[in-house]
Scaffold this active site. Structure first.
Site, short mmCIF file in Angstrom:
data_model
loop_
_atom_site.label_atom_id
_atom_site.label_comp_id
_atom_site.label_asym_id
_atom_site.label_seq_id
_atom_site.Cartn_x
_atom_site.Cartn_y
_atom_site.Cartn_z
N CYS A 1 6.10 -5.44 1.08
CA CYS A 1 6.27 -4.15 0.40
C CYS A 1 6.10 -3.00 1.39
O CYS A 1 6.95 -2.83 2.27
CB CYS A 1 5.34 -4.07 -0.81
N GLY B 1 0.87 -1.18 0.00
CA GLY B 1 0.00 0.00 0.00
C GLY B 1 0.89 1.22 0.00
O GLY B 1 1.87 1.26 -0.72
N GLU B 2 0.59 2.15 0.83
CA GLU B 2 1.40 3.37 0.94
C GLU B 2 1.76 3.51 2.42
O GLU B 2 0.89 3.80 3.25
CB GLU B 2 0.58 4.56 0.41
N SER B 3 3.04 3.28 2.72
CA SER B 3 3.43 3.13 4.12
C SER B 3 3.17 4.37 4.96
O SER B 3 2.82 4.26 6.14
CB SER B 3 4.90 2.72 4.20
N GLU C 1 1.28 -12.41 -2.26
CA GLU C 1 -0.15 -12.71 -2.35
C GLU C 1 -0.61 -12.82 -3.81
O GLU C 1 -1.74 -13.21 -4.06
CB GLU C 1 -0.97 -11.66 -1.58
N ILE D 1 6.61 -3.84 -6.79
CA ILE D 1 5.93 -2.61 -7.20
C ILE D 1 6.41 -1.46 -6.30
O ILE D 1 6.12 -1.45 -5.10
CB ILE D 1 4.40 -2.75 -7.11
N ARG D 2 7.20 -0.55 -6.88
CA ARG D 2 7.81 0.54 -6.08
C ARG D 2 8.30 -0.01 -4.74
O ARG D 2 7.97 0.50 -3.67
CB ARG D 2 6.82 1.68 -5.86
N ARG E 1 13.03 2.85 1.22
CA ARG E 1 11.77 3.00 0.51
C ARG E 1 12.02 3.29 -0.97
O ARG E 1 12.99 3.98 -1.30
CB ARG E 1 11.07 4.19 1.16
N HIS F 1 5.34 -9.01 -3.50
CA HIS F 1 3.94 -9.29 -3.17
C HIS F 1 3.66 -10.79 -3.27
O HIS F 1 3.25 -11.27 -4.33
CB HIS F 1 3.02 -8.53 -4.14
N1 GLN Z 1 6.39 2.71 -2.17
C1 GLN Z 1 5.32 2.34 -1.27
C2 GLN Z 1 5.52 2.95 0.11
O1 GLN Z 1 6.46 3.64 0.33
C3 GLN Z 1 5.20 0.84 -1.15
C4 GLN Z 1 4.69 0.26 -2.46
C5 GLN Z 1 3.88 -1.00 -2.30
O2 GLN Z 1 3.52 -1.41 -1.20
N2 GLN Z 1 3.52 -1.61 -3.41
O3 GLN Z 1 4.75 2.74 0.98
#
Ligand code: GLN
Length: 202
Positions: A81, A49-51, A181, A138-139, A110, A179
């Site tokens: 992630c 998600g977005e930490s 999952e 993913i990122r 990150r 990921h």
């Molecule tokens: N870049 C995201 C973050 O800093 C993490 C990306 C992800 O969970 N797919 O939270």
């Protein structure tokens, strides 16, 4: 043993696929949005998600300290992630003032693969697994400077990031940059479920 309950942090992030994999492993899988739901859990998944948003929402919903405390007192946890970032005792390239639950004695960088590298996939050799794990990034973050009690489970095999650490375990804390999952492979989630069995037998 009664069926264990595994929570998935559900205030933000990639919740549904984790619930599906956990259910397929025969545990009771629940979304966690409040501390009473956390209390019922034997283990927790912190999803992608977005930490920064996840940490802020955890504060807003009075979940931050309860999660931090449960991790510190040995609840099995899997961070994927953004979830890996939330487990880092230290973070690099975090947002100003970004908070983490901690539990993993390492620096988690990150967006480590570079902002332009949005996503990629690859096969990883994973400690203790006979066949490689197909990993979707993913990122994604990676782990740097792991402390002495951190076990490295997987590294990037090739390319510019070859050798970078992308899966670790420290006691009951498991974290992957990718990921697990996605892709129909439940072996990483199995490690979490096995951890519950181990921790309740002690
Ligand atoms: N870049 C995201 C973050 O800093 C993490 C990306 C992800 O969970 N797919 O939270």
């Amino acid at each position: 043993m009664t069926t264990p309950t595994v929570g998935v942090f559900a205030l933000q992030g990639d919740v549904r696929e984790h619930l599906r994999v956990l259910e397929s492993l025969g545990v009771h899988a629940v979304g966690v949005r409040r501390s009473s739901e956390l209390d019922a859990c034997d283990a927790l998944v912190l999803p992608g998600g977005e930490s920064t948003t996840m940490a802020k929402l955890a504060r807003t919903f009075d979940l931050f300290e309860p999660i931090r405390r449960r991790i510190a007192t040995g609840m099995p946890v899997l961070g994927t992630c953004a979830g890996m970032i939330l487990l880092g005792d230290r973070i690099a390239d975090g947002a100003p003032g970004q908070e983490t639950f901690g539990g993993l004695d390492a620096t988690v960088r990150r967006n480590a693969f570079g902002r332009q590298v949005d996503s990629f996939e690859g096969d990883l050799r994973f400690a203790g697994m006979a066949d490689p794990v197909h990993a979707v990034f993913i990122r994604a973050p990676w782990v740097e400077d792991p402390g002495p009690s951190v076990e490295v489970l997987a590294r990037v095999a090739e390319g510019p990031a070859a050798g970078r650490i992308v899966a670790v375990r420290q006691g009951s804390v498991l974290a992957t940059s990718f990921h697990p999952e996605w892709g129909g492979d439940d072996r990483v989630h199995r490690l979490l479920v096995d951890q519950i069995r181990d921790s309740t037998q002690e």
